[in-house]
Design an enzyme around this catalytic site. Structure first.
Site, PDB file in Angstrom:
ATOM      1  CB  SER A 176      -1.031   0.012   1.185  1.00 14.05           C
ATOM      2  OG  SER A 176      -2.141   1.006   1.157  1.00 14.05           O
ATOM      3  CG  HIS A 200     -10.536   8.415  -0.137  1.00 10.54           C
ATOM      4  ND1 HIS A 200     -10.416   9.576   0.902  1.00 10.54           N
ATOM      5  CD2 HIS A 200     -11.424   8.335  -0.844  1.00 10.54           C
ATOM      6  CE1 HIS A 200     -11.575  10.355   0.434  1.00 10.54           C
ATOM      7  NE2 HIS A 200     -11.963   9.605  -0.594  1.00 10.54           N
ATOM      8  N   GLY A 210     -21.192   8.788   5.940  1.00 16.34           N
ATOM      9  CA  GLY A 210     -22.393   8.426   6.129  1.00 16.34           C
ATOM     10  C   GLY A 210     -23.119   7.227   6.514  1.00 16.34           C
ATOM     11  CG  PHE A 227     -27.786   7.393   2.864  1.00 14.00           C
ATOM     12  CD1 PHE A 227     -27.450   7.941   4.235  1.00 14.00           C
ATOM     13  CD2 PHE A 227     -26.660   7.116   2.097  1.00 14.00           C
ATOM     14  CE1 PHE A 227     -26.225   8.626   4.502  1.00 14.00           C
ATOM     15  CE2 PHE A 227     -25.405   7.793   2.244  1.00 14.00           C
ATOM     16  CZ  PHE A 227     -25.249   8.275   3.613  1.00 14.00           C
ATOM     17  CD  GLN A 279     -22.508   9.317  -6.524  1.00 14.31           C
ATOM     18  OE1 GLN A 279     -21.882   9.000  -5.595  1.00 14.31           O
ATOM     19  NE2 GLN A 279     -23.527   8.879  -6.807  1.00 14.31           N
ATOM     20  CG  HIS A 334     -21.927  13.637  -2.207  1.00 13.11           C
ATOM     21  ND1 HIS A 334     -22.463  14.838  -1.687  1.00 13.11           N
ATOM     22  CD2 HIS A 334     -21.706  12.666  -1.720  1.00 13.11           C
ATOM     23  CE1 HIS A 334     -22.874  14.208  -0.332  1.00 13.11           C
ATOM     24  NE2 HIS A 334     -22.809  13.049  -0.666  1.00 13.11           N
ATOM     25  CG  LEU A 355     -19.053  14.176   1.757  1.00 14.83           C
ATOM     26  CD1 LEU A 355     -19.447  14.439  -0.074  1.00 14.83           C
ATOM     27  CD2 LEU A 355     -18.979  12.612   1.903  1.00 14.83           C
ATOM     28  CD  GLU A 385     -27.189  10.484  -0.142  1.00 17.75           C
ATOM     29  OE1 GLU A 385     -26.290  10.804  -1.236  1.00 17.75           O
ATOM     30  OE2 GLU A 385     -27.833   9.464  -0.140  1.00 17.75           O
ATOM     31  NE  ARG A 405     -24.414  10.457  -2.843  1.00 15.38           N
ATOM     32  CZ  ARG A 405     -23.667   9.470  -2.045  1.00 15.38           C
ATOM     33  NH1 ARG A 405     -22.564   9.081  -2.498  1.00 15.38           N
ATOM     34  NH2 ARG A 405     -23.599   9.475  -0.548  1.00 15.38           N
ATOM     35  CG  HIS A 464     -18.767  11.482  -3.640  1.00 20.88           C
ATOM     36  ND1 HIS A 464     -17.924  11.934  -2.628  1.00 20.88           N
ATOM     37  CD2 HIS A 464     -19.581  10.609  -3.300  1.00 20.88           C
ATOM     38  CE1 HIS A 464     -18.359  11.203  -1.510  1.00 20.88           C
ATOM     39  NE2 HIS A 464     -19.209  10.318  -2.025  1.00 20.88           N
ATOM     40  CD  GLU A 491     -14.094   5.499  -5.547  1.00 22.89           C
ATOM     41  OE1 GLU A 491     -14.282   5.534  -4.442  1.00 22.89           O
ATOM     42  OE2 GLU A 491     -14.204   6.667  -6.274  1.00 22.89           O
ATOM     43  NE  ARG A 523     -20.717   5.627  -4.510  1.00 20.60           N
ATOM     44  CZ  ARG A 523     -20.725   6.037  -3.284  1.00 20.60           C
ATOM     45  NH1 ARG A 523     -21.214   5.480  -2.210  1.00 20.60           N
ATOM     46  NH2 ARG A 523     -20.259   7.218  -2.945  1.00 20.60           N
ATOM     47  CG  LEU A 524     -28.842   3.755  -4.989  1.00 20.68           C
ATOM     48  CD1 LEU A 524     -29.963   3.110  -4.103  1.00 20.68           C
ATOM     49  CD2 LEU A 524     -29.543   5.142  -5.274  1.00 20.68           C
ATOM     50  N   GLY A 525     -25.937   6.239  -2.431  1.00 22.65           N
ATOM     51  CA  GLY A 525     -24.932   6.559  -1.004  1.00 22.65           C
ATOM     52  C   GLY A 525     -25.198   5.363  -0.469  1.00 22.65           C
ATOM     53  CG  ASN A 544     -25.613   0.404  -2.661  1.00 29.31           C
ATOM     54  OD1 ASN A 544     -26.178  -0.105  -1.644  1.00 29.31           O
ATOM     55  ND2 ASN A 544     -26.686   0.551  -3.783  1.00 29.31           N
ATOM     56  CG  LEU A 560     -18.598   2.871   2.941  1.00 33.59           C
ATOM     57  CD1 LEU A 560     -18.977   3.398   4.277  1.00 33.59           C
ATOM     58  CD2 LEU A 560     -16.983   2.796   2.931  1.00 33.59           C
TER      59      LEU A 560
HETATM   60  C1  LIG Z   1     -15.596  12.005   1.410  1.00 32.71           C
HETATM   61  C2  LIG Z   1     -16.195  10.473   1.100  1.00 32.71           C
HETATM   62  C3  LIG Z   1     -17.036  10.089   1.875  1.00 32.71           C
HETATM   63  C4  LIG Z   1     -17.673   8.972   1.379  1.00 32.71           C
HETATM   64  N1  LIG Z   1     -18.857   8.424   2.318  1.00 32.71           N
HETATM   65  C5  LIG Z   1     -19.361   7.434   1.763  1.00 32.71           C
HETATM   66  C6  LIG Z   1     -20.344   6.655   2.341  1.00 32.71           C
HETATM   67  O1  LIG Z   1     -20.715   7.235   3.512  1.00 32.71           O
HETATM   68  N2  LIG Z   1     -21.031   5.456   2.243  1.00 32.71           N
HETATM   69  C7  LIG Z   1     -20.422   5.031   1.194  1.00 32.71           C
HETATM   70  O2  LIG Z   1     -20.833   3.600   0.831  1.00 32.71           O
HETATM   71  N3  LIG Z   1     -19.331   5.323   0.493  1.00 32.71           N
HETATM   72  C8  LIG Z   1     -19.061   6.676   0.695  1.00 32.71           C
HETATM   73  N4  LIG Z   1     -17.852   6.873   0.009  1.00 32.71           N
HETATM   74  C9  LIG Z   1     -17.404   6.134  -0.960  1.00 32.71           C
HETATM   75  C10 LIG Z   1     -16.352   5.340  -0.317  1.00 32.71           C
HETATM   76  O3  LIG Z   1     -15.480   5.828   0.830  1.00 32.71           O
HETATM   77  C11 LIG Z   1     -15.078   4.658  -1.367  1.00 32.71           C
HETATM   78  O4  LIG Z   1     -15.611   4.611  -2.458  1.00 32.71           O
HETATM   79  C12 LIG Z   1     -14.414   3.495  -0.647  1.00 32.71           C
HETATM   80  O5  LIG Z   1     -13.952   3.564   0.617  1.00 32.71           O
HETATM   81  C13 LIG Z   1     -13.161   2.984  -1.548  1.00 32.71           C
HETATM   82  O6  LIG Z   1     -12.696   2.044  -0.889  1.00 32.71           O
HETATM   83  P1  LIG Z   1     -11.319   1.192  -1.747  1.00 32.71           P
HETATM   84  O7  LIG Z   1     -10.969   0.213  -0.549  1.00 32.71           O
HETATM   85  O8  LIG Z   1     -11.951   0.804  -3.008  1.00 32.71           O
HETATM   86  O9  LIG Z   1     -10.234   2.406  -1.562  1.00 32.71           O
HETATM   87  P2  LIG Z   1      -9.530   3.325  -0.652  1.00 32.71           P
HETATM   88  O10 LIG Z   1     -10.006   3.131   0.530  1.00 32.71           O
HETATM   89  O11 LIG Z   1      -9.297   4.630  -1.697  1.00 32.71           O
HETATM   90  O12 LIG Z   1      -7.942   2.495  -0.943  1.00 32.71           O
HETATM   91  C14 LIG Z   1      -6.899   2.641  -1.678  1.00 32.71           C
HETATM   92  C15 LIG Z   1      -5.974   2.077  -1.372  1.00 32.71           C
HETATM   93  O13 LIG Z   1      -4.894   1.794  -2.252  1.00 32.71           O
HETATM   94  C16 LIG Z   1      -3.844   2.120  -2.147  1.00 32.71           C
HETATM   95  N5  LIG Z   1      -2.989   2.558  -3.195  1.00 32.71           N
HETATM   96  C17 LIG Z   1      -3.555   3.428  -4.394  1.00 32.71           C
HETATM   97  N6  LIG Z   1      -2.863   3.454  -5.080  1.00 32.71           N
HETATM   98  C18 LIG Z   1      -1.863   2.649  -5.173  1.00 32.71           C
HETATM   99  C19 LIG Z   1      -0.550   2.331  -5.729  1.00 32.71           C
HETATM  100  N7  LIG Z   1      -0.545   2.604  -6.986  1.00 32.71           N
HETATM  101  N8  LIG Z   1       0.127   1.426  -5.288  1.00 32.71           N
HETATM  102  C20 LIG Z   1      -0.009   0.976  -3.995  1.00 32.71           C
HETATM  103  N9  LIG Z   1      -1.132   1.129  -3.083  1.00 32.71           N
HETATM  104  C21 LIG Z   1      -1.896   2.141  -4.008  1.00 32.71           C
HETATM  105  C22 LIG Z   1      -3.738   3.255  -1.157  1.00 32.71           C
HETATM  106  O14 LIG Z   1      -2.817   3.229  -0.249  1.00 32.71           O
HETATM  107  C23 LIG Z   1      -5.187   2.765  -0.287  1.00 32.71           C
HETATM  108  O15 LIG Z   1      -4.451   2.064   0.874  1.00 32.71           O
HETATM  109  C24 LIG Z   1     -17.152   8.453   0.337  1.00 32.71           C
HETATM  110  C25 LIG Z   1     -16.132   8.813  -0.335  1.00 32.71           C
HETATM  111  C26 LIG Z   1     -15.769  10.123  -0.123  1.00 32.71           C
HETATM  112  C27 LIG Z   1     -14.798  10.616  -1.022  1.00 32.71           C
END
Ligand SMILES: Cc1cc2nc3c(=O)[nH]c(=O)nc-3n(C[C@H](O)[C@H](O)[C@H](O)COP(=O)(O)OP(=O)(O)OC[C@H]3O[C@@H](n4cnc5c(N)ncnc54)[C@H](O)[C@@H]3O)c2cc1C
Ligand code: SF4
Ligand code: FES
Lengths: 245, 566
Positions: free
Chosen positions: B32, B40, B46, B117, B230, B232, B242, B245, B276, B342, B366, B377-379, B381, B383
């Site tokens: 990572s 992130h 939410g 939501f 999307q 937001h 952010l 929602e 959204r 978003h 993501e 996408r629905l809020g 969904n 996570l």
């Molecule tokens: C502010 C905000 C609020 C949100 N709130 C909600 C919510 O309430 N409900 C909901 O369902 N969704 C929500 N979302 C969407 C949701 O949080 C994300 O889509 C989701 O957490 C993405 O998770 P992930 O594990 O795919 O990626 P991430 O959590 O982004 O993790 C990515 C990982 O990959 C690693 N990485 C990236 N590039 C590289 C690379 N080149 N080499 C090595 N490692 C790398 C990073 O270090 C990190 O550990 C929100 C998004 C935002 C921006």
């Protein structure tokens, strides 16, 4: 004031090239809403591409950007620059007493090693229920505060006891331990107390409150530590009974 | 050379959940860029959807209803079999993470609390105050510590090793030492998160640049539905941080300069809790027609009527953010908000198991596209997507590895790729042109938000395409000022920019070719949804000649496409 320049004086150090850290000053033009993290990016992008610092969420939740800013430990991403206007050089240095990877970016390995020592995970009561564990709102209250810790490392790096004794678990790890100890779903309070009461545990805390002072999330690791000291004493006096939740 | 049977790229929710699934079955490591708890996912506020029926107003909620809401929300572009799988698994996955310690907020009876939501027929968004993502993330990291899963942090994946139709591993840049490190594996799961930083006005973390995703893309891994981005509705004016929602879920109002709750004009039933895409368009229309506050680019999110107690209990995090970043206490004053980029509905093209067209290569979270979010996408969904399909891809990768007769093949491919990656990094460091890569990045972000944003039209998108191509050309003349080894931010920012430009191009080309309006893709020149022509997924493939677009069918099970009204 929202206009003009702020001189920022950044501590520089590249462990592969420099013998000692040194300070370098950059003038950053203040923009409305500019944070210290924005200012560092301004330097990186337009003045000195060799600057090193950590960043991720830029919203104060990921714990990447803790550093010492104007004499206080803060999160760069939630610290507004305007407050430093007209106050002379703004000094920025990495978290104290940590190994520096580059300039403001520190190595968190030791910090996380300390956390890992406290069994930082729930060991739920078995058998697991078919649905969720039932936990009443009032039963959740004790964990409300400690779960807010973002593991930014500010507290442990500010703790003089943690500086002088690298085995001391330190405030963040101890608060993590407390978080599970008071969670009604957990099943290993005895084991947790054994760790907490050990040589490197709560008794090393001298209640200097440095951790409380620096925590950017306004948490109170000292209180958690003192509560565990009380538990430890009760456990000595009354045995297992003392840990019933 | 490092070797693990399975490598998970990314320590966010999807990556951790994948690793937890396969680690007990096959030697697994996580690579990572940032420590897992810094990912992130931790910024998600939410909540996460599951039809647990814990809320008194959701007594008869079921996975079928959750599936229907998701499919309707997706404007019928989601694959219905995948959605059904996700909503069936939602309950078990949420109970599992609760058993592992996730501190959800509670109902009076001590069950997981759920809030309403957008776009959902029932209050089914499970929450932990307004820090749900952070608590889920910490919980999964804690489980990974319990399981002793090895972690390589401060590593950026800079290349994907493909050997014909088989994935052999990855090449990483070690940010601490500046060295390139080859990692060989039998299976690789990409879980690197979104690429929102391609856009200006993004709510995403600064590292959400899609660097691993674009690396795969350049090596020939197809991306699906990238034009669906999307926006937001409620991000803070100025910083685009952010405001969940959940704020509207708890009863918050959206108000224009005339003091009107303008959503009554656009979605009279669902009001502020319409999906959204609809709420963002409504806000943008208000702003475009001059009803932004003080004629500016924002409207108000008003929470004052919820009262101090509810705000402090349910929305403490967003109150702190509003105070810190715009100096507004939502208890006393309405919060200035505007729509912000978003989420990427699109991503690496996978099947329901997270498998790509390359053997041993998987994607989840993501960065991937199963697809369960379709055109919108629905809020709550996303996570859910990370834990359900993180788990699924972990399981599929483990099965793949356990079924393999021969291990550790492909050393030749590894070495070749290492040489190529080294040549690329060396050439970046050697460049000494007049272009500043930070400026190119800024222009890309500005172009994407202005010309490929909430409302789209042919002419501006063509300008955007031209601009992106021009920026790619200028990129050849950048300088990386920092030639050092330790934590070279300048270098990895320059590196990731190249991939961002590729993905930006894929977004624009996909959007230009899709001559209809569907979900978040809203064209002024093609205002209607066109199922006859475009009820299909866009597939973008990177080739030597440029980006090629093809289409693949949408899987429909029992939900017939109909008009979307809220
Ligand atoms: C502010 C905000 C609020 C949100 N709130 C909600 C919510 O309430 N409900 C909901 O369902 N969704 C929500 N979302 C969407 C949701 O949080 C994300 O889509 C989701 O957490 C993405 O998770 P992930 O594990 O795919 O990626 P991430 O959590 O982004 O993790 C990515 C990982 O990959 C690693 N990485 C990236 N590039 C590289 C690379 N080149 N080499 C090595 N490692 C790398 C990073 O270090 C990190 O550990 C929100 C998004 C935002 C921006
Ligand atoms: S207790 Fe506070 S200072 Fe210490 S790691 Fe947690 S958030 Fe940071
Ligand atoms: S960048 Fe995440 S806390 Fe500052």
């Amino acid at each position: 004031m929202t206009e003009g320049e702020i001189p920022i004086k950044v501590q520089r150090f590249d462990p592969t090239a420099d013998k000692l850290p040194y300070w370098q000053t950059f003038n950053v033009k203040l923009k409305p809403g500019m944070t210290v993290l924005d200012a560092l990016f301004e330097v990186l992008n337009h003045q000195d591409g060799t600057l090193g610092f950590r960043f991720c969420c830029r919203a104060g939740v990921c714990g990447s950007c803790a550093m010492v800013i104007g004499g206080k430990t803060r999160l760069a991403c939630e610290t507004q620059m305007s407050q430093f206007m007209g106050k002379g050089d703004l000094m920025i240095s990495p978290l104290p007493h940590q190994k520096v990877v580059k300039d403001l970016a520190v190595d968190y390995t030791h910090f996380f090693d300390r956390i890992k020592k406290v069994k930082p995970y729930l060991v739920g009561k078995e058998p697991y229920p078919e649905k969720e564990f039932i936990q009443l709102p009032k039963e959740r209250t004790p964990i409300n505060e400690p779960i807010d810790c973002i593991l930014c490392g500010s507290c442990t790096s500010a703790c003089t006891m943690a500086w002088t004794n690298s085995d001391y678990l330190g405030p963040a790890a101890l608060m993590k331990s407390y978080r599970f100890l008071v969670d009604t779903r957990d099943s290993i309070p005895e084991q947790r107390m054994d760790i907490v009461e050990s040589e490197s545990g709560v008794w090393r805390c001298h209640t200097q409150f440095n951790c409380v002072e620096v925590c950017p999330k306004k948490l109170n690791p000292t209180e958690a530590i003192q509560r565990m000291k009380i538990k430890a004493v009760k456990r000595k006096l009354f045995g297992k009974r003392a840990l019933k939740k | 050379m490092h070797y693990h049977k399975i490598l998970v790229i990314g320590g966010g929710l999807a990556g951790l959940r994948a690793a937890i699934e396969c680690a007990p079955k096959a030697d697994t490591a996580i690579i990572s860029q940032v420590h897992p708890v810094r990912s992130h996912s931790g910024a998600a506020q939410g909540g996460v959807n599951a039809p647990l029926a814990n809320n008194p107003e959701a007594k008869d909620d079921t996975w079928e209803k959750h599936a229907f809401d998701t499919i309707k929300g997706s404007d019928y572009l989601a694959d219905q079999d995948s959605v059904e799988y996700m909503t069936k698994e939602a309950g078990p996955c949420i109970y599992e993470i609760e058993h592992w310690g996730c501190p959800f907020s509670r109902t009076d009876e001590g069950k997981i609390a759920q809030r309403p939501f957008g776009g959902a027929g029932y209050p089914r968004t499970c929450f932990a105050a307004d820090k749900t993502g952070m608590f889920m993330l910490h919980t999964l990291w804690e489980v990974s510590v319990k399981m002793n899963i090895p972690l390589y942090e401060d590593r950026v994946m800079v290349d994907l090793v493909l050997d014909g139709d088989t994935c052999r591993g990855v090449i990483c840049l070690n940010l601490r030492t500046g060295e390139l490190e080859p990692f060989m594996a039998e299976a690789v799961i990409i879980a690197s998160g979104g690429s929102g930083q391609i856009y200006g006005r993004s709510t995403n973390a600064l590292i959400s640049t899609g660097s691993a995703q674009s690396t795969c893309f350049r090596r020939g891994v197809p991306l699906k539905d990238m034009e669906f981005v999307q926006f937001h509705p409620t991000s803070l004016f100025g910083t685009n941080i952010l405001m969940t929602e959940g704020a509207r879920g708890e009863g918050g109002y959206l108000v224009n300069s005339l003091g009107e709750r303008f959503m009554s004009k656009y979605a009279s039933k669902a009001m502020e809790l319409a999906p959204r895409d609809i709420v963002s368009r409504s806000i943008q229309t208000e702003i475009n027609e001059g009803r932004g506050i003080d004629g500016k680019d924002f409207v108000h999110l008003d929470l004052r009527h919820l009262g101090r107690e509810k705000i402090l209990e349910r929305l403490p995090g967003i109150r702190d953010l509003a105070i810190n970043f715009v100096d507004v206490d939502p208890i006393e004053k309405p919060v200035p908000i505007q729509p912000g980029q978003h989420y990427s509905m699109g991503g690496i093209d996978t099947d329901v198991h997270g498998a790509t067209k390359f053997k041993g290569l998987y994607a989840a979270g993501e960065c991937g596209c199963v697809s369960v979010h379709g055109a919108n996408r629905l809020g709550g969904n996303s996570l859910l997507d990370t834990v359900v399909f993180g788990k699924m891809s972990g399981r599929a990768a483990a099965e793949h590895v356990l079924g393999k007769a021969k291990l550790k093949e492909g050393e030749g491919a590894m070495n070749k790729c290492l040489r190529e990656a080294k040549a690329k990094i060396d050439s970046l460091l050697a460049r000494s042109g007049t272009e500043n890569h930070a400026d190119i990045r800024a222009e890309m972000k500005e172009t994407m938000i202005k010309k490929v944003g909430i409302y789209r039209d042919k002419a501006p998108m063509e300008e955007a395409l031209q601009k992106i191509r021009e920026l790619k050309e200028r990129y050849q003349r950048i300088t990386v000022q920092n030639k050092g080894k330790s934590y070279n931010v300048d270098l990895f920012r320059a590196f990731e920019l190249e991939g961002m430009l590729d993905v930006a191009e894929a977004i624009v080309v996909g959007a230009l070719n899709r001559e209809e309006s569907r979900g978040a893709h809203s064209r002024l020149d093609f205002k209607e949804r066109d199922d006859a022509k475009f009820l299909r997924h866009t597939i973008a493939t990177y080739t030597a000649k440029g980006i090629e677009i093809s289409y693949s069918p949408v899987k429909i099970t029992k939900y017939k496409p109909e008009a979307r009204r809220y």
